[in-house]
Design a protein around this motif. Structure first.
Motif, PDB file in Angstrom:
ATOM      1  N   ALA A   9      13.254   5.542  48.339  1.00  0.00           N
ATOM      2  CA  ALA A   9      12.675   4.261  47.925  1.00  0.00           C
ATOM      3  C   ALA A   9      13.693   3.462  47.112  1.00  0.00           C
ATOM      4  O   ALA A   9      13.839   2.241  47.309  1.00  0.00           O
ATOM      5  N   ALA A  10      14.396   4.126  46.204  1.00  0.00           N
ATOM      6  CA  ALA A  10      15.409   3.441  45.394  1.00  0.00           C
ATOM      7  C   ALA A  10      16.532   2.909  46.277  1.00  0.00           C
ATOM      8  O   ALA A  10      17.014   1.783  46.077  1.00  0.00           O
ATOM      9  N   LEU A  12      16.313   2.116  49.453  1.00  0.00           N
ATOM     10  CA  LEU A  12      15.766   1.017  50.232  1.00  0.00           C
ATOM     11  C   LEU A  12      15.691  -0.264  49.391  1.00  0.00           C
ATOM     12  O   LEU A  12      16.055  -1.346  49.863  1.00  0.00           O
ATOM     13  N   ILE A  13      15.270  -0.139  48.152  1.00  0.00           N
ATOM     14  CA  ILE A  13      15.206  -1.299  47.251  1.00  0.00           C
ATOM     15  C   ILE A  13      16.605  -1.845  46.992  1.00  0.00           C
ATOM     16  O   ILE A  13      16.831  -3.058  47.005  1.00  0.00           O
ATOM     17  N   LEU A  14      17.571  -0.967  46.785  1.00  0.00           N
ATOM     18  CA  LEU A  14      18.953  -1.391  46.565  1.00  0.00           C
ATOM     19  C   LEU A  14      19.502  -2.129  47.786  1.00  0.00           C
ATOM     20  O   LEU A  14      20.127  -3.183  47.658  1.00  0.00           O
ATOM     21  N   ALA A  16      17.784  -3.703  50.095  1.00  0.00           N
ATOM     22  CA  ALA A  16      17.076  -4.979  50.208  1.00  0.00           C
ATOM     23  C   ALA A  16      17.653  -6.000  49.225  1.00  0.00           C
ATOM     24  O   ALA A  16      17.842  -7.173  49.561  1.00  0.00           O
ATOM     25  N   ALA A  17      17.948  -5.552  48.006  1.00  0.00           N
ATOM     26  CA  ALA A  17      18.520  -6.454  47.006  1.00  0.00           C
ATOM     27  C   ALA A  17      19.909  -6.933  47.432  1.00  0.00           C
ATOM     28  O   ALA A  17      20.252  -8.108  47.261  1.00  0.00           O
ATOM     29  N   TRP A  20      19.472  -9.476  50.240  1.00  0.00           N
ATOM     30  CA  TRP A  20      18.997 -10.736  49.666  1.00  0.00           C
ATOM     31  C   TRP A  20      20.164 -11.466  48.987  1.00  0.00           C
ATOM     32  O   TRP A  20      20.327 -12.677  49.139  1.00  0.00           O
TER      33      TRP A  20
END
Length: 157
Positions: A9-10, A12-14, A16-17, A20
């Motif tokens: 999850a971390a 994936l968030i990284l 995505a950031a 972006w």
């Protein structure tokens, strides 16, 4: 198991950031290029394109190349629609981007096709990177024509 899911999850968030961030930076870059193109000095010579001795109120530069499929299949038909709708008010001038590096640099051409809408004095009023549909071009042309009417109607101080 929970530890692995948290790491995923971390990650994936990284990712995505980062994605972006790249998108935001890319948009800012394109907008800086567009502003620089709009700030270019007026182009008053060397663009005769089309027939007729007088300069129309609006000229559109179409930057393309022989290999650009989107230029030939999409942009040129859209420009034919624009020309049919506005007639003698608009002149489309094709620019072969590979053979005109001074113009591609002047208008910060990033991709083909690129269209640049010039007013009657040769000043860039709009820059479209990539395909520009006829509706968008017509709106840009109408904005230029409206601005020219306002300038003509304004009393001299």
């Amino acid at each position: 198991m929970l530890n692995v899911m948290l790491w995923r999850a971390a990650l994936l968030i990284l990712l995505a950031a980062l994605l972006w961030g790249f998108i935001v930076l890319g948009r800012r870059f394109v907008e800086r290029q567009r502003r620089a193109a709009l700030a270019a000095p007026a182009l008053v010579t060397g663009l005769q394109g089309g027939s007729g001795a007088s300069n129309p109120p609006v000229r559109i530069l179409l930057f393309s190349s022989a290999e650009c499929q989107q230029c030939h299949r999409l942009q040129k038909p859209a420009l034919r629609q624009v020309q049919a709708a506005r007639g003698d008010l608009v002149r489309v001038i094709e620019v072969d981007a590979p053979t005109e590096p001074h113009l591609t640099a002047r208008y910060r051409v990033l991709t083909l096709p690129t269209t640049v809408v010039l007013d009657g004095q040769g000043k860039a009023q709009a820059v479209n990177y990539g395909f520009a549909p006829a509706g968008r071009l017509l709106a840009q042309i109408d904005d230029v024509l409206a601005q020219q009417q306002i300038e003509r109607a304004a009393p001299l101080a």
